[in-house]
Design a protein around this motif. Sequence first.
Motif, PDB file in Angstrom:
ATOM      1  N   MET A  39      -6.496  -3.088  -6.408  1.00  0.00           N
ATOM      2  CA  MET A  39      -5.421  -2.175  -5.984  1.00  0.00           C
ATOM      3  C   MET A  39      -4.944  -1.331  -7.171  1.00  0.00           C
ATOM      4  SD  MET A  39      -3.239  -4.905  -3.699  1.00  0.00           S
ATOM      5  CE  MET A  39      -3.406  -6.220  -4.887  1.00  0.00           C
ATOM      6  N   CYS A  95      -1.523   3.438   4.739  1.00  0.00           N
ATOM      7  CA  CYS A  95      -1.526   3.493   3.278  1.00  0.00           C
ATOM      8  C   CYS A  95      -1.926   2.167   2.642  1.00  0.00           C
ATOM      9  CB  CYS A  95      -0.139   3.902   2.790  1.00  0.00           C
ATOM     10  SG  CYS A  95       1.126   2.785   3.393  1.00  0.00           S
ATOM     11  N   HIS A  96      -2.455   1.244   3.443  1.00  0.00           N
ATOM     12  CA  HIS A  96      -2.876  -0.061   2.917  1.00  0.00           C
ATOM     13  C   HIS A  96      -3.910  -0.641   3.873  1.00  0.00           C
ATOM     14  CE1 HIS A  96       0.109  -0.989   6.004  1.00  0.00           C
ATOM     15  NE2 HIS A  96      -0.658  -2.035   6.227  1.00  0.00           N
ATOM     16  N   ASN A 121      -8.875  -1.094  -2.334  1.00  0.00           N
ATOM     17  CA  ASN A 121      -7.783  -0.829  -1.392  1.00  0.00           C
ATOM     18  C   ASN A 121      -7.359   0.642  -1.466  1.00  0.00           C
ATOM     19  OD1 ASN A 121      -5.494  -1.366   0.354  1.00  0.00           O
ATOM     20  ND2 ASN A 121      -5.610  -3.479  -0.339  1.00  0.00           N
ATOM     21  N   ASN A 124      -2.354   3.190  -3.817  1.00  0.00           N
ATOM     22  CA  ASN A 124      -0.926   3.080  -3.507  1.00  0.00           C
ATOM     23  C   ASN A 124      -0.405   1.839  -4.230  1.00  0.00           C
ATOM     24  OD1 ASN A 124       1.527   2.450  -2.190  1.00  0.00           O
ATOM     25  ND2 ASN A 124       0.790   3.160  -0.218  1.00  0.00           N
ATOM     26  N   CYS A 127       2.549  -0.428  -0.599  1.00  0.00           N
ATOM     27  CA  CYS A 127       2.186  -1.164   0.629  1.00  0.00           C
ATOM     28  C   CYS A 127       1.072  -2.195   0.448  1.00  0.00           C
ATOM     29  CB  CYS A 127       1.812  -0.196   1.735  1.00  0.00           C
ATOM     30  SG  CYS A 127       2.964   1.156   1.874  1.00  0.00           S
ATOM     31  N   PRO A 128      -0.015  -1.904  -0.295  1.00  0.00           N
ATOM     32  CA  PRO A 128      -1.085  -2.916  -0.378  1.00  0.00           C
ATOM     33  C   PRO A 128      -0.580  -4.257  -0.919  1.00  0.00           C
ATOM     34  CG  PRO A 128      -1.890  -0.820  -1.173  1.00  0.00           C
ATOM     35  CD  PRO A 128      -0.406  -0.669  -0.991  1.00  0.00           C
TER      36      PRO A 128
END
Length: 224
Positions: A39, A95-96, A121, A124, A127-128
């Motif tokens: 991420m 967004c995830h 991912n 971002n 959110c992730p």
Amino acid sequence: MAGVRLIDVKEEILADNTKQAAAIREDLRRKKTMLVNLMSSPGSGKTSLILRTLDALKGSIKTGVIEADIESTVDAEKVAARGIPAIQLRTGGFCHLDATMVTQGLNALTEHDLDLIIIENVGNLVCPAEFDTGAHKNVMILSVPEGDDKPLKYPLMFSICDLLFINKVDYLALSDFDMSALRQRVLSLNPRIVILEVSCKTGEGIEAWISWLKGEIDAFRQNK
Ligand SMILES: Nc1nc2c(ncn2[C@@H]2O[C@H](COP(=O)(O)OP(=O)(O)OP(=O)(O)O)[C@@H](O)[C@H]2O)c(=O)[nH]1
Ligand SMILES: [Mg+2]
């Protein structure tokens, strides 16, 4: 509020996701396939790091990649060009990734019998971090141009990861990035996190990452 029923949908969504993520983890453990979730914010170097990783693991660890983006297939194309099984998940605005989306990606890779699957991912930092993907290890990138204050602004992401890359260290000389302040901020959120300084441009630090990753794969195979 008399007569009004309040349903906390976010908590329900997260609880369902957590259950499905646990099932993914267990299923992959049986298959001896380790899942790593990568991420970061957009452009910090996720795809560059994956390409470096694939080159280093070539011939020793059978690897596949699940790419996730709101739109486009460009990242999966770069992976596939190396002859590596690659799936592009198009989230269409989300967004995830959540565990249901990851399941779709994993189902598309089952024929390959892989040792390792890396998820890139959606770019971002917020959110992730909230959605368990079923990964056995969570890793993140912070790149030098983003600044050393990000752990103060996005603490959850730094708190849930096993390893943090500080990427683009080739930019350090041009920047006011304070490495020791960054380390202190991160370690106060997550004392067990491994921090690696890397440059996907020069290759600095990549060997240390590969050695950590191979150690984790060995431990995973031995069910530790
Ligand atoms: N100077 C320098 N540039 C880098 C480094 N790592 C990546 N880049 C560059 O940064 C840009 C973005 O890299 P990507 O690997 O596409 O980043 P990403 O996180 O996958 O981006 P998204 O998928 O869009 O979120 C590219 O132009 C890379 O060549 C690095 O260590 N140093
Ligand atoms: Mg990318």
